[in-house]
Enzyme design. Sequence first.
Site, PDB file in Angstrom:
ATOM      1  N   PHE A  12      -3.813 -18.257  -4.791  1.00  0.00           N
ATOM      2  CA  PHE A  12      -3.792 -17.755  -3.413  1.00  0.00           C
ATOM      3  C   PHE A  12      -2.394 -17.882  -2.799  1.00  0.00           C
ATOM      4  O   PHE A  12      -1.758 -16.872  -2.458  1.00  0.00           O
ATOM      5  CB  PHE A  12      -4.841 -18.528  -2.611  1.00  0.00           C
ATOM      6  CG  PHE A  12      -4.788 -18.315  -1.124  1.00  0.00           C
ATOM      7  CD1 PHE A  12      -4.684 -17.034  -0.583  1.00  0.00           C
ATOM      8  CD2 PHE A  12      -4.858 -19.395  -0.263  1.00  0.00           C
ATOM      9  CE1 PHE A  12      -4.645 -16.846   0.802  1.00  0.00           C
ATOM     10  CE2 PHE A  12      -4.825 -19.223   1.116  1.00  0.00           C
ATOM     11  CZ  PHE A  12      -4.702 -17.945   1.643  1.00  0.00           C
ATOM     12  N   ASN A  33      -2.347 -20.636 -15.488  1.00  0.00           N
ATOM     13  CA  ASN A  33      -3.331 -20.699 -16.586  1.00  0.00           C
ATOM     14  C   ASN A  33      -4.623 -19.985 -16.231  1.00  0.00           C
ATOM     15  O   ASN A  33      -5.572 -19.981 -17.013  1.00  0.00           O
ATOM     16  CB  ASN A  33      -3.613 -22.151 -17.004  1.00  0.00           C
ATOM     17  CG  ASN A  33      -4.366 -22.929 -15.944  1.00  0.00           C
ATOM     18  OD1 ASN A  33      -4.550 -22.447 -14.824  1.00  0.00           O
ATOM     19  ND2 ASN A  33      -4.798 -24.124 -16.274  1.00  0.00           N
ATOM     20  N   VAL A  58       0.624 -25.547 -17.208  1.00  0.00           N
ATOM     21  CA  VAL A  58       1.798 -26.410 -17.014  1.00  0.00           C
ATOM     22  C   VAL A  58       1.482 -27.893 -17.216  1.00  0.00           C
ATOM     23  O   VAL A  58       2.382 -28.719 -17.246  1.00  0.00           O
ATOM     24  CB  VAL A  58       2.462 -26.198 -15.620  1.00  0.00           C
ATOM     25  CG1 VAL A  58       3.007 -24.799 -15.492  1.00  0.00           C
ATOM     26  CG2 VAL A  58       1.512 -26.536 -14.472  1.00  0.00           C
ATOM     27  N   TYR A 146      -8.056 -34.935  -6.192  1.00  0.00           N
ATOM     28  CA  TYR A 146      -7.017 -34.050  -5.642  1.00  0.00           C
ATOM     29  C   TYR A 146      -6.027 -34.865  -4.803  1.00  0.00           C
ATOM     30  O   TYR A 146      -4.812 -34.770  -4.981  1.00  0.00           O
ATOM     31  CB  TYR A 146      -7.691 -32.979  -4.791  1.00  0.00           C
ATOM     32  CG  TYR A 146      -6.752 -31.949  -4.200  1.00  0.00           C
ATOM     33  CD1 TYR A 146      -6.061 -31.060  -5.020  1.00  0.00           C
ATOM     34  CD2 TYR A 146      -6.568 -31.848  -2.820  1.00  0.00           C
ATOM     35  CE1 TYR A 146      -5.216 -30.102  -4.471  1.00  0.00           C
ATOM     36  CE2 TYR A 146      -5.730 -30.901  -2.273  1.00  0.00           C
ATOM     37  CZ  TYR A 146      -5.055 -30.030  -3.106  1.00  0.00           C
ATOM     38  OH  TYR A 146      -4.223 -29.086  -2.559  1.00  0.00           O
ATOM     39  N   LYS A 150      -2.068 -35.530  -5.717  1.00  0.00           N
ATOM     40  CA  LYS A 150      -0.984 -35.043  -4.866  1.00  0.00           C
ATOM     41  C   LYS A 150      -0.135 -36.205  -4.347  1.00  0.00           C
ATOM     42  O   LYS A 150       1.073 -36.062  -4.166  1.00  0.00           O
ATOM     43  CB  LYS A 150      -1.548 -34.224  -3.700  1.00  0.00           C
ATOM     44  CG  LYS A 150      -2.098 -32.857  -4.125  1.00  0.00           C
ATOM     45  CD  LYS A 150      -0.985 -31.915  -4.578  1.00  0.00           C
ATOM     46  CE  LYS A 150      -1.517 -30.518  -4.850  1.00  0.00           C
ATOM     47  NZ  LYS A 150      -0.470 -29.583  -5.316  1.00  0.00           N
ATOM     48  N   THR A 176      -5.101 -23.412   4.837  1.00  0.00           N
ATOM     49  CA  THR A 176      -4.516 -22.076   4.930  1.00  0.00           C
ATOM     50  C   THR A 176      -5.537 -21.042   4.463  1.00  0.00           C
ATOM     51  O   THR A 176      -6.300 -21.287   3.534  1.00  0.00           O
ATOM     52  CB  THR A 176      -3.236 -22.009   4.069  1.00  0.00           C
ATOM     53  OG1 THR A 176      -2.377 -23.074   4.482  1.00  0.00           O
ATOM     54  CG2 THR A 176      -2.519 -20.687   4.239  1.00  0.00           C
ATOM     55  N   ARG A 187     -14.419 -22.456   0.635  1.00  0.00           N
ATOM     56  CA  ARG A 187     -13.836 -22.973   1.875  1.00  0.00           C
ATOM     57  C   ARG A 187     -14.605 -22.469   3.080  1.00  0.00           C
ATOM     58  O   ARG A 187     -15.274 -21.424   3.020  1.00  0.00           O
ATOM     59  CB  ARG A 187     -12.397 -22.497   2.040  1.00  0.00           C
ATOM     60  CG  ARG A 187     -11.510 -22.770   0.899  1.00  0.00           C
ATOM     61  CD  ARG A 187     -11.294 -24.260   0.698  1.00  0.00           C
ATOM     62  NE  ARG A 187     -10.278 -24.435  -0.307  1.00  0.00           N
ATOM     63  CZ  ARG A 187      -8.989 -24.565  -0.013  1.00  0.00           C
ATOM     64  NH1 ARG A 187      -8.573 -24.563   1.208  1.00  0.00           N
ATOM     65  NH2 ARG A 187      -8.128 -24.695  -0.988  1.00  0.00           N
TER      66      ARG A 187
HETATM   67  N1  UDP Z   1     -17.449 -26.385   5.574  1.00  0.00           N
HETATM   68  C1  UDP Z   1     -18.624 -25.920   6.134  1.00  0.00           C
HETATM   69  N2  UDP Z   1     -19.265 -24.886   5.524  1.00  0.00           N
HETATM   70  C2  UDP Z   1     -18.800 -24.280   4.414  1.00  0.00           C
HETATM   71  C3  UDP Z   1     -17.603 -24.744   3.849  1.00  0.00           C
HETATM   72  C4  UDP Z   1     -16.953 -25.799   4.449  1.00  0.00           C
HETATM   73  O1  UDP Z   1     -19.088 -26.436   7.158  1.00  0.00           O
HETATM   74  O2  UDP Z   1     -19.465 -23.347   3.940  1.00  0.00           O
HETATM   75  C5  UDP Z   1     -16.771 -27.502   6.225  1.00  0.00           C
HETATM   76  C6  UDP Z   1     -16.345 -28.641   5.325  1.00  0.00           C
HETATM   77  O3  UDP Z   1     -17.387 -29.585   5.194  1.00  0.00           O
HETATM   78  C7  UDP Z   1     -15.152 -29.194   6.071  1.00  0.00           C
HETATM   79  C8  UDP Z   1     -14.539 -27.959   6.737  1.00  0.00           C
HETATM   80  O4  UDP Z   1     -15.568 -26.985   6.777  1.00  0.00           O
HETATM   81  O5  UDP Z   1     -15.564 -30.086   7.065  1.00  0.00           O
HETATM   82  C9  UDP Z   1     -13.357 -27.377   6.007  1.00  0.00           C
HETATM   83  O6  UDP Z   1     -13.725 -27.225   4.679  1.00  0.00           O
HETATM   84  P1  UDP Z   1     -12.790 -26.492   3.625  1.00  0.00           P
HETATM   85  O7  UDP Z   1     -13.482 -26.577   2.315  1.00  0.00           O
HETATM   86  O8  UDP Z   1     -12.436 -25.146   4.138  1.00  0.00           O
HETATM   87  O9  UDP Z   1     -11.450 -27.337   3.624  1.00  0.00           O
HETATM   88  P2  UDP Z   1     -11.159 -28.921   3.517  1.00  0.00           P
HETATM   89  O10 UDP Z   1     -12.434 -29.702   3.592  1.00  0.00           O
HETATM   90  O11 UDP Z   1     -10.470 -29.089   2.222  1.00  0.00           O
HETATM   91  O12 UDP Z   1     -10.309 -29.185   4.680  1.00  0.00           O
END
Ligand code: UDP
Length: 315
Positions: A12, A33, A58, A146, A150, A176, A187
Site C-alpha cells: 500500500f 515478496n 528481504v 509487529y 518495529k 494511513t 482495517r
Molecule cells: N476496528 C473496528 N472494526 C473493524 C476494524 C477495526 O472497530 O472492522 C477498530 C479496531 O479494533 C481499532 C480501530 O478500529 O480499534 C483501528 O483499527 P485498524 O485495524 O484500522 O488499525 P490499528 O488497530 O492498527 O490502529
Amino acid sequence: MARVVVTGGAGFLGSHLCHRLLERGDEVVCLDNMVTGGLSNISDLFGRRGFTFVEHDVSTYVWVPGEVDQVLHFASPASPIDFERIPIQILKVGSLGTHNALGLAKAKGARFFLASTSEVYGDPQVHPQPESYWGNVNPIGPRGVYDEAKRFAEAMTMAYHRHHGLDVRIVRIFNTYGPQMRPDDGRAVSNFIVQALAGKPISVYGDGSQTRSFTYVDDEVRGFLKLLDSDVVGPMNIGNPTEYTILELAEMVIEVLGSSSEIVFEPLPVDDPTQRKPDITQAVAKLGWQPEVELRTGIERTAAYFRDLLAADDD
Ligand code: UDP
C-alpha cells in the site's frame, strides 16, 4: 536524481512511494515478496523508464547490483489481521529484513529510511504521543509481533547510525488509508467503506470509544519525502492529529456514502490501543509538514477507489 531501493514497494504505502519517486525523476528498484503486496498496485509502472521490479523476500538476503543512493525499508505486513495470520514472517521482516536492508545501505553508502509505526507507542499512557514517549507495548501479546519487530528495527537503525555512521531517517506512521488499500485488509477504514458500499453491517469492535487519527495516503507520502530530503534523523511522527472515535468514523462513512448500513458491535481485539493521536510539533517545525486532506474528503476518494475495484471484480 537518485537510485532508490524500495522494499515492500508493491504494498500500500510502498507502491504510492514508488509512483512519487518516479514522478520526481528518481530511478526505483522495487523489491516485494508479494505476501501482502499486489501487482495491481504497480502494474502501470512496468515498462516505465527507471523502474525495476524484483520479486524477493528481504528477510532472507538483499543484494542490488550497481549504485544505490537510498534504501527505503517499507516491507512488512501491517494490518492486525496479519499479526495472527503470519506472526513469524512479521517478526522476521522487521528484524532480519531490517538488518539486511541496513546492510545493503551500508555496503552502498546509501541513506536508509525506516518505515516505523505509531504501534511502537503500544496502548499509550501519554496523549497525544510525542516522539520522546517510550511507549507501552505488551511484548507477548498478539500485536507484539509487529510492535516489537518495529521497535527492534528502530534500535537496529540507530545502532547502524551511531556505530557505523550510516545516514538514516526513521518515520513513525499513523493509521494511513487511501486508494491501493486491500479491500480485505481488515482495517477500520477499508472494512467500513467496503461494508457501507455493499449495504452490509458496519463492524465496530468494542463500544467504538477507542480513538485513532487517520492520515490520507497522499499527505503521508508527502511527509515521507520531506523527511527523506531533510537532514533530520528522527524518529519523526507523520500523522494527522485530528482524532476520532471508531464509532464516529463508522457514522461518518455511513453519512458520506449515503449508506443504509447499520452499525453492529463485535468483540474488541486483544490489546487494541484505547487512544492514538500524534504530536506533530516536530514535523511542523523541522519539516514544514502538516496534513491537508480532511477525513471526509479522504473517505470520498477511498470509496471511489473501492467502488471501481469492486465493480471490476464483479465483471
Ligand atoms: N476496528 C473496528 N472494526 C473493524 C476494524 C477495526 O472497530 O472492522 C477498530 C479496531 O479494533 C481499532 C480501530 O478500529 O480499534 C483501528 O483499527 P485498524 O485495524 O484500522 O488499525 P490499528 O488497530 O492498527 O490502529
